[in-house]
Design an enzyme around this catalytic site. Structure first.
Site, short mmCIF file in Angstrom:
data_model
loop_
_atom_site.label_atom_id
_atom_site.label_comp_id
_atom_site.label_asym_id
_atom_site.label_seq_id
_atom_site.Cartn_x
_atom_site.Cartn_y
_atom_site.Cartn_z
N ASP A 11 0.87 -1.17 0.00
CA ASP A 11 0.00 0.00 0.00
C ASP A 11 0.91 1.22 0.00
OD1 ASP A 11 -2.42 1.54 0.31
OD2 ASP A 11 -1.91 1.83 2.41
N SER A 12 0.31 2.39 -0.09
CA SER A 12 1.10 3.62 -0.04
C SER A 12 1.63 3.89 1.38
CB SER A 12 0.24 4.80 -0.47
OG SER A 12 -0.91 4.86 0.34
N CYS A 74 -4.40 -1.91 -1.64
CA CYS A 74 -4.63 -0.49 -1.90
C CYS A 74 -5.64 -0.41 -3.03
CB CYS A 74 -3.29 0.13 -2.31
SG CYS A 74 -3.45 1.80 -2.94
N GLU A 153 -2.94 9.45 8.16
CA GLU A 153 -1.47 9.34 8.17
C GLU A 153 -0.82 10.41 9.05
OE1 GLU A 153 0.67 7.10 6.73
OE2 GLU A 153 -0.74 5.87 5.60
N CYS A 185 -11.08 2.49 0.32
CA CYS A 185 -9.67 2.82 0.46
C CYS A 185 -9.26 2.04 1.70
CB CYS A 185 -9.49 4.32 0.67
SG CYS A 185 -7.84 4.77 1.27
N HIS A 187 -7.27 2.57 3.95
CA HIS A 187 -7.11 3.37 5.17
C HIS A 187 -8.45 3.53 5.90
CE1 HIS A 187 -3.32 4.69 3.32
NE2 HIS A 187 -2.98 5.25 4.47
N1 DGL Z 1 -4.86 3.00 0.95
C1 DGL Z 1 -4.89 3.33 -0.41
C2 DGL Z 1 -6.16 3.00 -1.11
O1 DGL Z 1 -6.76 2.04 -0.76
C3 DGL Z 1 -4.16 4.54 -0.88
C4 DGL Z 1 -4.45 5.81 -0.20
C5 DGL Z 1 -3.56 6.89 -0.75
O2 DGL Z 1 -2.34 6.74 -0.66
O3 DGL Z 1 -4.09 7.86 -1.31
O4 DGL Z 1 -6.57 3.66 -2.04
#
Ligand code: DGL
Length: 261
Positions: A11-12, A74, A153, A185, A187
């Site tokens: 993931d990011s 992600c 974050e 997402c 997150h």
């Molecule tokens: N967690 C990621 C997603 O599911 C990326 C969030 C991001 O870095 O913008 O899209």
């Protein structure tokens, strides 16, 4: 079924850890590697080309570490790079975080479903397209919510500010009438508690658990009774990230710095 040797997730940043956490519950006995591309966070505001390039580098790294099943943990990368990765690495198995959730929603009882996602995920139209193909009766109402990842974050969970921002987004008329909400997402599952009082009567889809079940279908149980240690890598290492990972997920393991080309 070919036995999976090692699972790689990426993931990011922190988001994919919601998937890892769900996966540890169902597949504790298979070794795993997690890669957080903190240098390029957030992915959601990048172009498809950039996300494809970062994802390709990470998958090469995970492959070199012995991973034979990759969970694209992600949504932005699943939407922008899923196909490219499958074509580029035909020898690896891939599971993205969109298909299993679409499958679950398509087979569910909710007719009006909301989706919160990054700009990249919503722009791709991947959820809408895949859902339409599986169950055209369901109406998907999508909203890009770009402030949510930086809030998480930057450690704003539990401050109340995340509730206000979420409320602002959930009040968007686009979402009127939804019966269920997909945190599109990885997150966003961390916002479940904050969303609680704002979502009366709206079901919160447990995306990480759905994805973990899908991964489990592709794996045997691994080494029984043995909980194997997961290795963690980052493309940029900051004290604030390490602190947040420990606080939010209780990760005590060392994060290794591994910059990609
Ligand atoms: N967690 C990621 C997603 O599911 C990326 C969030 C991001 O870095 O913008 O899209």
């Amino acid at each position: 079924m070919k036995a999976v040797q090692k699972i790689g997730l990426f993931d990011s940043g922190l988001g994919g850890l919601t998937v890892l956490q769900a996966l540890e519950k169902v597949l504790p006995g298979i070794p795993k590697i997690y890669y957080g591309d903190t240098l390029h966070l957030p992915y959601g505001d990048k172009s498809d080309a950039a996300i494809q390039s970062y994802s390709t580098e990470i998958v090469s790294f995970l492959k070199n570490q012995g991973c034979d099943l990759i969970v694209i943990a992600c949504n932005s990368a699943s939407a922008a790079a899923g196909k490219v990765l499958e074509e580029r690495f035909p020898e690896l198995q891939f599971i993205n975080v969109i298909d299993p959730v679409v499958e679950a929603v398509a087979g569910g009882t909710h007719q009006q479903v909301g989706l919160l996602g990054t700009r990249a995920t919503v722009r791709s139209g991947a959820y809408a397209r895949k859902l339409q193909a599986k169950n055209a009766q369901i109406q998907l109402k999508s909203l890009a919510t770009p402030l949510l990842v930086p809030l998480i974050e930057d450690g704003f969970l539990g401050t109340g500010i995340e509730v206000q921002v979420l409320q602002h987004y959930l009040n968007d008329p686009v979402l009127d009438g939804i019966e269920a909400l997909v945190p599109g997402c990885t997150h966003y599952p961390l916002l479940k508690e904050a969303a609680g009082s704002l979502l009366e009567g709206v079901a919160w889809i447990d995306a990480p658990a759905i994805v973990a079940q899908e991964v489990a279908k592709h794996c045997s149980a691994g080494v029984e009774g043995e909980e194997l240690e997961t290795k963690f890598y980052l493309s940029d290492k900051t004290p604030s990230f390490l602190e947040l990972a420990a606080k939010t997920f209780g990760i005590k393991a060392q994060w290794e710095l591994s910059q990609l080309d």
